[in-house]
Write a protein that holds these residues in place. Structure first.
Motif, PDB file in Angstrom:
ATOM      1  N   ARG A 182       0.889  -1.200   0.000  1.00  0.00           N
ATOM      2  CA  ARG A 182       0.000   0.000   0.000  1.00  0.00           C
ATOM      3  C   ARG A 182       0.910   1.229   0.000  1.00  0.00           C
ATOM      4  N   PHE A 222      -5.724  -3.501 -15.499  1.00  0.00           N
ATOM      5  CA  PHE A 222      -5.978  -2.402 -14.553  1.00  0.00           C
ATOM      6  C   PHE A 222      -7.384  -2.594 -13.996  1.00  0.00           C
ATOM      7  N   GLN A 230      -8.256  -7.576  -9.231  1.00  0.00           N
ATOM      8  CA  GLN A 230      -7.957  -6.166  -9.518  1.00  0.00           C
ATOM      9  C   GLN A 230      -6.444  -5.947  -9.607  1.00  0.00           C
ATOM     10  N   HIS A 231      -6.032  -5.296 -10.710  1.00  0.00           N
ATOM     11  CA  HIS A 231      -4.652  -4.886 -10.932  1.00  0.00           C
ATOM     12  C   HIS A 231      -3.666  -6.021 -11.221  1.00  0.00           C
ATOM     13  N   ARG A 250       2.248  -6.957  -9.171  1.00  0.00           N
ATOM     14  CA  ARG A 250       2.520  -6.329  -7.864  1.00  0.00           C
ATOM     15  C   ARG A 250       2.552  -7.340  -6.727  1.00  0.00           C
ATOM     16  N   HIS A 265       1.500   2.477 -10.370  1.00  0.00           N
ATOM     17  CA  HIS A 265       0.492   2.976  -9.406  1.00  0.00           C
ATOM     18  C   HIS A 265       1.178   3.822  -8.317  1.00  0.00           C
ATOM     19  N   ASP A 304     -11.210   9.874  -8.161  1.00  0.00           N
ATOM     20  CA  ASP A 304     -10.743   8.652  -8.829  1.00  0.00           C
ATOM     21  C   ASP A 304     -11.090   8.757 -10.314  1.00  0.00           C
ATOM     22  N   VAL A 346      -4.115   7.819 -14.212  1.00  0.00           N
ATOM     23  CA  VAL A 346      -5.172   7.724 -13.200  1.00  0.00           C
ATOM     24  C   VAL A 346      -4.773   8.643 -12.048  1.00  0.00           C
ATOM     25  N   GLU A 381      -0.893   8.111 -11.640  1.00  0.00           N
ATOM     26  CA  GLU A 381      -0.512   6.793 -12.128  1.00  0.00           C
ATOM     27  C   GLU A 381      -0.469   6.763 -13.663  1.00  0.00           C
TER      28      GLU A 381
HETATM   29  O1  TA6 Z   1      -5.817   3.590  -9.168  1.00  0.00           O
HETATM   30  C1  TA6 Z   1      -7.043   3.837  -8.616  1.00  0.00           C
HETATM   31  C2  TA6 Z   1      -7.658   2.558  -8.129  1.00  0.00           C
HETATM   32  O2  TA6 Z   1      -8.071   1.768  -9.210  1.00  0.00           O
HETATM   33  C3  TA6 Z   1      -8.787   2.932  -7.188  1.00  0.00           C
HETATM   34  O3  TA6 Z   1     -10.033   2.733  -7.789  1.00  0.00           O
HETATM   35  C4  TA6 Z   1      -8.516   2.061  -5.962  1.00  0.00           C
HETATM   36  O4  TA6 Z   1      -9.133   0.819  -6.108  1.00  0.00           O
HETATM   37  C5  TA6 Z   1      -6.994   1.981  -6.005  1.00  0.00           C
HETATM   38  O5  TA6 Z   1      -6.715   1.766  -7.371  1.00  0.00           O
HETATM   39  C6  TA6 Z   1      -6.357   0.988  -5.071  1.00  0.00           C
HETATM   40  O6  TA6 Z   1      -6.628  -0.310  -5.487  1.00  0.00           O
HETATM   41  P1  TA6 Z   1      -6.050  -1.527  -4.584  1.00  0.00           P
HETATM   42  O7  TA6 Z   1      -6.385  -2.782  -5.327  1.00  0.00           O
HETATM   43  O8  TA6 Z   1      -4.551  -1.295  -4.459  1.00  0.00           O
HETATM   44  O9  TA6 Z   1      -6.712  -1.369  -3.239  1.00  0.00           O
END
Ligand code: TA6
Length: 300
Positions: A56, A66, A81-82, A86, A160, A204, A237, A265
């Motif tokens: 974090r 993404f 997500q993402h 990472r 990010h 956001d 972002v 980002e």
């Molecule tokens: O970059 C913005 C974002 O997509 C937000 O919507 C929020 O979800 C952030 O990333 C953090 O995501 P994470 O999966 O690290 O908690």
């Protein structure tokens, strides 16, 4: 000077050891960038640095998707997500240049987080080569995505980055004016009209296809704190979780930390990039402090 530890790599300028960058091998996550001793990035005090979850803060790496992919026809649909860059252990390949100093990390299916990578339909072959270059007043992060396989694959890429700020309410970001953005909170697309974007609530937004000559600038009380210059990264972002979203993240501490961070980002997230067999894509960003306020948008 480079110090390799079991879990991280520390790079310091020979000319000024108080200018340094620290990279956790887990996620190849930059967790500190100090300019003459002054930390430029924000990391939560509750960030996991033991590989149990993505960091974090700092510069987590987002690949091959993404956010969560909404189109179930996409190979990344089942990925979290993402993506998995990472939360995979990257390989440290060592130093590649000396002045300025560059260190290199790599990721491939063989060492990627298997539990997550296996969710990528078709399990494409890929190679990521990540270069981090430290100069006396600049940090450059460059990613190369290669397709060594025999099938094309689609991907997003995003750095990010969590920048440290003294007080988010003193901050504006310029050169986003007139750019199209998708507002994740309103689930609507519009053109940014603010001459300089400020922060008074959760924020956001995904700004798309920003011309590369536009340098995004974090401006604090009229002075440029940080410049973000992009190459090959058309989108950006901008995110601040503000009070409630910060409360909802267990690894976001202190809870007042939203006042001291701003994510800008740079990436390729507005659409998926298709990489054919044998093809390579490169994206790079420079961070450097100070300088003149560049008004590169038609603000009227
Ligand atoms: O970059 C913005 C974002 O997509 C937000 O919507 C929020 O979800 C952030 O990333 C953090 O995501 P994470 O999966 O690290 O908690």
């Amino acid at each position: 000077m480079i110090e390799e530890h079991q879990d991280k790599v520390i790079v310091q300028l020979d000319s000024d050891p108080t200018t340094s960058v620290t990279i956790l091998k887990y996620g190849a996550t930059v967790i500190s960038w100090k300019l003459k001793g002054e930390e430029q990035l924000w990391v939560s005090t509750a960030a996991k640095l033991d590989g149990s979850k993505p960091v974090r803060g700092g510069i987590p790496l987002v690949f091959p998707n993404f956010g969560k992919t909404k189109d179930e026809s996409k190979a990344t649909y089942d990925l979290p997500q993402h993506g998995f860059a990472r939360n995979s252990e990257w390989e440290f390949l060592g130093q590649t240049t000396s002045n300025p100093i560059t260190v290199q990390f790599a990721l491939s299916p063989e060492i990627a987080n298997k539990e997550v990578y296996d969710l990528w339909k078709g399990k494409p072959d890929f190679t990521l080569i990540y270069n981090i270059t430290l100069a006396d007043e600049k940090l450059t992060t460059t990613i190369e995505v290669e397709n060594p396989g025999d099938k094309p694959f689609e991907f997003n890429w995003l750095f990010h980055t969590y920048f440290r700020v003294d007080d988010i309410t003193d901050i504006v970001v310029n050169n986003l004016t007139d750019e199209e953005c998708y507002d994740q909170l309103l689930a609507t697309t519009y053109r940014e009209k603010a001459p300089m974007v400020n922060f008074i609530e959760e924020f956001d937004r995904i700004y798309k296809k920003i011309p590369e000559e536009k340098v995004l600038q974090i401006i604090k009380l009229g002075h440029v704190q940080q410049n973000i210059k992009r190459s090959g990264l058309p989108d950006a972002v901008v995110w601040n979780p503000w009070i409630n979203k910060s409360k909802g993240m267990g690894d976001f501490e202190p809870k007042s930390g939203y006042l001291n961070m701003l994510c800008i980002e740079a990436g390729l997230v507005g659409e998926f990039k298709t990489l054919s067999p044998g093809e390579k894509w490169t994206g790079s960003q420079d961070f450097y402090p100070k300088g003149e306020i560049l008004v590169q948008s038609n603000i009227y």
